[in-house]
Design an enzyme around this catalytic site. Sequence first.
Site, PDB file in Angstrom:
ATOM      1  N   SER A 146      -9.746   1.968   3.054  1.00 60.55           N
ATOM      2  CA  SER A 146      -8.846   2.720   2.212  1.00 60.55           C
ATOM      3  C   SER A 146      -7.834   1.865   1.448  1.00 60.55           C
ATOM      4  O   SER A 146      -7.226   2.349   0.501  1.00 60.55           O
ATOM      5  CB  SER A 146      -8.077   3.730   3.069  1.00 60.55           C
ATOM      6  OG  SER A 146      -7.234   3.050   3.990  1.00 60.55           O
TER       7      SER A 146
ATOM      8  N   LYS B 278       0.860  -1.178   0.000  1.00 58.33           N
ATOM      9  CA  LYS B 278       0.000   0.000   0.000  1.00 58.33           C
ATOM     10  C   LYS B 278       0.896   1.229   0.000  1.00 58.33           C
ATOM     11  O   LYS B 278       1.942   1.230   0.681  1.00 58.33           O
ATOM     12  CB  LYS B 278      -0.890  -0.038   1.255  1.00 58.33           C
ATOM     13  CG  LYS B 278      -1.911   1.100   1.347  1.00 58.33           C
ATOM     14  CD  LYS B 278      -2.780   0.942   2.602  1.00 58.33           C
ATOM     15  CE  LYS B 278      -3.855   2.020   2.680  1.00 58.33           C
ATOM     16  NZ  LYS B 278      -4.728   1.850   3.870  1.00 58.33           N
TER      17      LYS B 278
ATOM     18  N   SER C  68     -10.102  -0.467   7.171  1.00 62.79           N
ATOM     19  CA  SER C  68      -9.493  -0.257   5.853  1.00 62.79           C
ATOM     20  C   SER C  68      -8.785  -1.468   5.256  1.00 62.79           C
ATOM     21  O   SER C  68      -8.354  -1.401   4.106  1.00 62.79           O
ATOM     22  CB  SER C  68      -8.508   0.914   5.907  1.00 62.79           C
ATOM     23  OG  SER C  68      -9.190   2.134   5.909  1.00 62.79           O
TER      24      SER C  68
END
Lengths: 95, 483
Positions: free
Chosen positions: B151, B76, B175
């Site tokens: 997210s 990420k 997330s």
Amino acid sequence: MALSRQDVAHIAHLARLKVSDDEIDEYVAKLSSIIELVAQLQAADTQGVTPMAHPLDMAQRLRPDQVTESDQRESFQQNAPDVVDGLYRVPRVIE
Amino acid sequence: MERQTLSEQARALQAGQVSSRELTQASLERIRELDPGLNTFINVCEAEALADADAADAARGRGEAGPLTGVPFAHKDIFCTRGVATTCGSRMLENFVPPYDATVVARLKDAGLVCVGKTNMDEFAMGSSNETSYFGAVKNPWDPARTPGGSSGGSAAAVAAGLVAAATGTDTGGSIRQPAALTGITGIKPTYGRVSRYGMIAFASSLDQAGVLAQTAEDAAQVLQLMAGFDPHDSTSAQAEVPDYAATLNADLKGKRIGVPREFFDAGLDAESEQAVRAALAVFEDLGAHVDEVSLPHVGLSVPTYYIVAPAEASSNLSRFDGVRFGYRHEGAESLEDLYKLTRQEGFGAEVKRRIMTGTYVLSAGYYDAYYLKAQQTRELIAEDFQAAFKDFDLLVGPTTPTPAFRLGEKTDDPVQMYLNDIYTIGVNLAGLPGISVPCGFAQGLPVGLQLMGPAFGEPQVLNFAHQYQQHTDWHRQAPGAS
């Protein structure tokens, strides 16, 4: 509870965010709905409840007071927008 | 191409059936083919990945390979990678090149995994649909008109589409678990402090925790094994030893007690999703576990509690972005105050600014007791509910999200509706506990996630239950676009 335009302008100043006049009404509407959501907590009975300090009740760890980091100023300043002689440059603060 | 699991790739490498270079090239090719439609990556690191792959093959040749040496994966874009741009999904950090690696990055690098790129995410991890990214929304591989969740939406969509077999993520209010649920994969959020936060760009420091998105619990366990453990660079890193997660994946579930929180089956839960979750509970009963209802009386306060605590911490953490030391800067400001204000107005997107403003407000003079202090009290009550439940149960099980993936654009105009999507995931963040989402069926043709929640440092139980479920079901093998 609804926020006013003045509230929003004050919060924006505290947060060091510029909010233009055409943005302010949207902030008033959306922040008011968020504050209304979080204000639901006012109804919760929290009499005598100790506020959480750490989710796992862990104490802060201590370490010996020794120098462990080396000087990396040059490598860090490669990301800086404006540097002169190893110093960060900003608009004039003192006349 | 068939989607391979991380374990399958690792076994093929160990058996000498494939090289890391071949696996890495295949991953890069699939990214070239599918990413233009999905927007899962912010930055693909082809040259670095191929060099790392060759190094992994060389290490294997010398007999120095670890269990996952040479397997391609993705980070990420919230984890700092030395010499590789790290944007956190924000214009503010569009050109930021970290001078150091996050601990998670360093550990996986040391273990020989090959990072093919940095995945798209909601800006500063603030969002539940990946639509707040400065680099555009990620599309759900099951239906490109829908969100993959957020997210960690880029990581989730990349794993679901088989671009990589695993990816890192972070979970502050859901997330990892929510996007895993919405894309039909497995995602684990460990206990607070289990994985180092060093070099992970901070959103809400008392809630942030790194974890893994993969196709299976077994794969997630393997990556977590390498990421977890004490780190002196993180002041809230747990000093507890890391157990061997693989060793307990096959523990028997006979006689284990599962609690089903009544509050997670409220009116907001989609009926078809509820059916899938109830069917999963029946699977656990068939495996010998006892399933009983339990109440978490304060968990309904999770969303308002979170939307005080998280923005308060965010407003403080994000004060570092001032246009002076790194990141975006507004050029031509005439005063220092204008430099700050214009830099932040232009560098941050709308949702991030709303959260900074909300956090600033709840911490401001005269409001602190009514909001922040109150929220830390309700947070304590929520955590105590979980602690009480774990006196009677080994694990809590419920839905991960109230509905399957919603349409892009459906909730962008109403932040409160967007926030309510995390209603079932936020509780364990506030209590600091581990949770995993595993696919358990379909609703309206879209994947449904089953959430398993454990006590503090209960990753072994959480992974054990998830793995046993996946040994007896095949929802995790369903891939999008199989036609």
